[in-house]
Write an enzyme that holds these catalytic residues in place. Sequence first.
Site, PDB file in Angstrom:
ATOM      1  N   THR A 154       0.901  -1.156   0.000  1.00 13.97           N
ATOM      2  CA  THR A 154       0.000   0.000   0.000  1.00 13.97           C
ATOM      3  C   THR A 154       0.935   1.199   0.000  1.00 13.97           C
ATOM      4  OG1 THR A 154      -0.123   0.201   2.397  1.00 13.97           O
ATOM      5  CG2 THR A 154      -1.771  -1.232   1.354  1.00 13.97           C
ATOM      6  N   HIS A 155       0.562   2.245  -0.679  1.00 13.53           N
ATOM      7  CA  HIS A 155       1.432   3.429  -0.830  1.00 13.53           C
ATOM      8  C   HIS A 155       2.772   3.057  -1.476  1.00 13.53           C
ATOM      9  CE1 HIS A 155      -1.297   5.329   2.179  1.00 13.53           C
ATOM     10  NE2 HIS A 155      -1.244   4.122   2.717  1.00 13.53           N
ATOM     11  N   SER A 276      17.569  -0.904 -26.892  1.00 15.87           N
ATOM     12  CA  SER A 276      17.870   0.516 -27.026  1.00 15.87           C
ATOM     13  C   SER A 276      18.837   0.714 -28.180  1.00 15.87           C
ATOM     14  CB  SER A 276      18.492   1.021 -25.726  1.00 15.87           C
ATOM     15  OG  SER A 276      19.321   2.135 -25.971  1.00 15.87           O
ATOM     16  N   LYS A 282      20.246  -2.768 -22.623  1.00 16.11           N
ATOM     17  CA  LYS A 282      18.843  -2.522 -22.286  1.00 16.11           C
ATOM     18  C   LYS A 282      17.877  -3.592 -22.810  1.00 16.11           C
ATOM     19  CE  LYS A 282      17.179   0.549 -20.417  1.00 16.11           C
ATOM     20  NZ  LYS A 282      16.985   1.966 -20.668  1.00 16.11           N
ATOM     21  N   GLU A 289       4.547  -0.267 -21.585  1.00 12.65           N
ATOM     22  CA  GLU A 289       4.531   1.205 -21.628  1.00 12.65           C
ATOM     23  C   GLU A 289       3.548   1.723 -22.678  1.00 12.65           C
ATOM     24  OE1 GLU A 289       8.733   2.980 -21.013  1.00 12.65           O
ATOM     25  OE2 GLU A 289       9.037   0.906 -21.616  1.00 12.65           O
ATOM     26  N   TYR A 316     -31.326  14.725 -34.778  1.00 12.21           N
ATOM     27  CA  TYR A 316     -30.000  14.572 -35.386  1.00 12.21           C
ATOM     28  C   TYR A 316     -29.349  15.923 -35.643  1.00 12.21           C
ATOM     29  CZ  TYR A 316     -26.272  13.480 -38.626  1.00 12.21           C
ATOM     30  OH  TYR A 316     -25.040  13.389 -39.220  1.00 12.21           O
ATOM     31  N   LYS A 324     -17.944   8.624 -34.915  1.00 10.05           N
ATOM     32  CA  LYS A 324     -17.379   7.359 -35.370  1.00 10.05           C
ATOM     33  C   LYS A 324     -15.880   7.218 -35.110  1.00 10.05           C
ATOM     34  CE  LYS A 324     -20.952   7.457 -38.649  1.00 10.05           C
ATOM     35  NZ  LYS A 324     -21.209   8.811 -38.102  1.00 10.05           N
TER      36      LYS A 324
HETATM   37  N1  ARG Z   1     -22.734  10.768 -42.472  1.00  7.51           N
HETATM   38  C1  ARG Z   1     -23.759  11.104 -41.534  1.00  7.51           C
HETATM   39  C2  ARG Z   1     -23.309  10.746 -40.124  1.00  7.51           C
HETATM   40  O1  ARG Z   1     -22.361  10.069 -40.006  1.00  7.51           O
HETATM   41  C3  ARG Z   1     -25.010  10.376 -41.870  1.00  7.51           C
HETATM   42  C4  ARG Z   1     -26.251  11.064 -41.467  1.00  7.51           C
HETATM   43  C5  ARG Z   1     -26.423  12.294 -42.220  1.00  7.51           C
HETATM   44  N2  ARG Z   1     -27.689  12.868 -42.065  1.00  7.51           N
HETATM   45  C6  ARG Z   1     -27.933  14.105 -42.419  1.00  7.51           C
HETATM   46  N3  ARG Z   1     -29.114  14.544 -42.249  1.00  7.51           N
HETATM   47  N4  ARG Z   1     -27.013  14.868 -42.927  1.00  7.51           N
HETATM   48  O2  ARG Z   1     -23.866  11.135 -39.146  1.00  7.51           O
END
Ligand code: ARG
Length: 459
Positions: A154-155, A276, A282, A289, A316, A324
Amino acid sequence: MKLWGGRFQKDTDLLVNELNASISFDQRLYREDITGSMAHAAMLADCGIISKEDAAAITSGLEDILADIEAGKAAFTADNEDIHMNVEALLTARIGDAGKRLHTARSRNDQVALDFRMYVREQIPVIVGQLLELETVLCRQAKKHQTAVMPGYTHLQRAQPISFAQHLMAYAAMFRRDVTRLEDCGARLDECPLGSGALAGTTYPIDRWETAKALGFAAPMGNSLDGVSDRDYALELLSGLSILMMHLSRFAEEVILWCSWEFKFIELDDAYATGSSIMPQKKNPDVAELVRGKTGRVYGDLMSLLTVMKGLPLAYNKDMQEDKEPVFDAVDTVEMCLPVFAAMLDTLTVRPKNMARAASGGFINATDCADYLVRKGMPFRDAYMIVGRLVNMCIKSGDTLDTLPLKDFQSVSGAFGPDVYQALELKTCVGGRKVYGGPSPESVKMQIENIQKFVDARA
Ligand code: ARG
């Protein structure tokens, strides 16, 4: 001309085109996109919204496009913005009017929500599988080293003796929760957004249960605005991956410490270490890491998406196209780290003698010494005070509790007898901790069995 070019009188500015397009990264979703479109087309035909012939043409057209993409033969363009419009454009070029009917009763908003959800859903078993492999390696190493005593800290100060096996099983317990966290995410995302349309559903008599079922979801999402608006499933994945990386990073930190000359508790296999360019002696723990370092980028991915989402009004917004890359990056990072880390652990050599040597310094058995007095009838707080005095004596005389002469023990308390030395042996200290979850070989054996059962239940 753009697919949506009807209401425009000018071409898109080239820089806007570049900013707007996501095809460079969302082409990764081609399979999900095509699968979703096939289910949508079949449902449209079943509901009498398009003809069976059109649906059949769409399906075979999409199959051909899928084959072309997988063969590296499909050409995507930024002019078609994203994977959804690229696939649609390829389809229409191939089959004509039937292709133009595919997008009936659908929007890219529910399309992308579906594709991304399916992508997240598919990655969960991949990562869970890698975690289970890691668990198997941990069980294997723990079984081999059930009796290797090492200092528990611990520590980062020597605290109480444990076994190397128990230390490994502590991580196994954490990775087990990482598995169930990901499984929970999978259970919660099991609803299909398709049919949410742009935001307000559709007037066509579609069957959302049919597409949900065809795509392997338990049910359609219950609110069309929610269906296109939330990315909580991606955030849950990123949270789960961040926590997983945090666990991996702590483990990496210990591996790095343990293979330093100061510790030398372990030695990495040559295949999992690097050298290294200047220091010939090394052998560096670069794998550990890098895992520690890459944890930062996975946290960054989580922060990116949380920040993208935090101020968005329903439904949206194009900001959400930024969902993504962080997810892809985190998934790639974790899927790269887990198997290498597991292999590094599987191949390392353990140095039990060095562990035992470290465990025999630092008064790691002081608690056991106090417990010895408690067993002789003394209240714990008094025993604690007496052992504190003994430790102080040892520090002055250069002794450890194991080497301190009996008369010195007895000068502090008459309760000490010659059996104290056996009580202070590291093996006794570890073996005596038979409590559920403790480091005794029996307790650790049970921990290993429990993890193995957990893994087997998912095999
Ligand atoms: N390429 C867009 C996205 O990844 C798809 C949806 C686009 N929709 C829109 N109304 N422009 O979110």
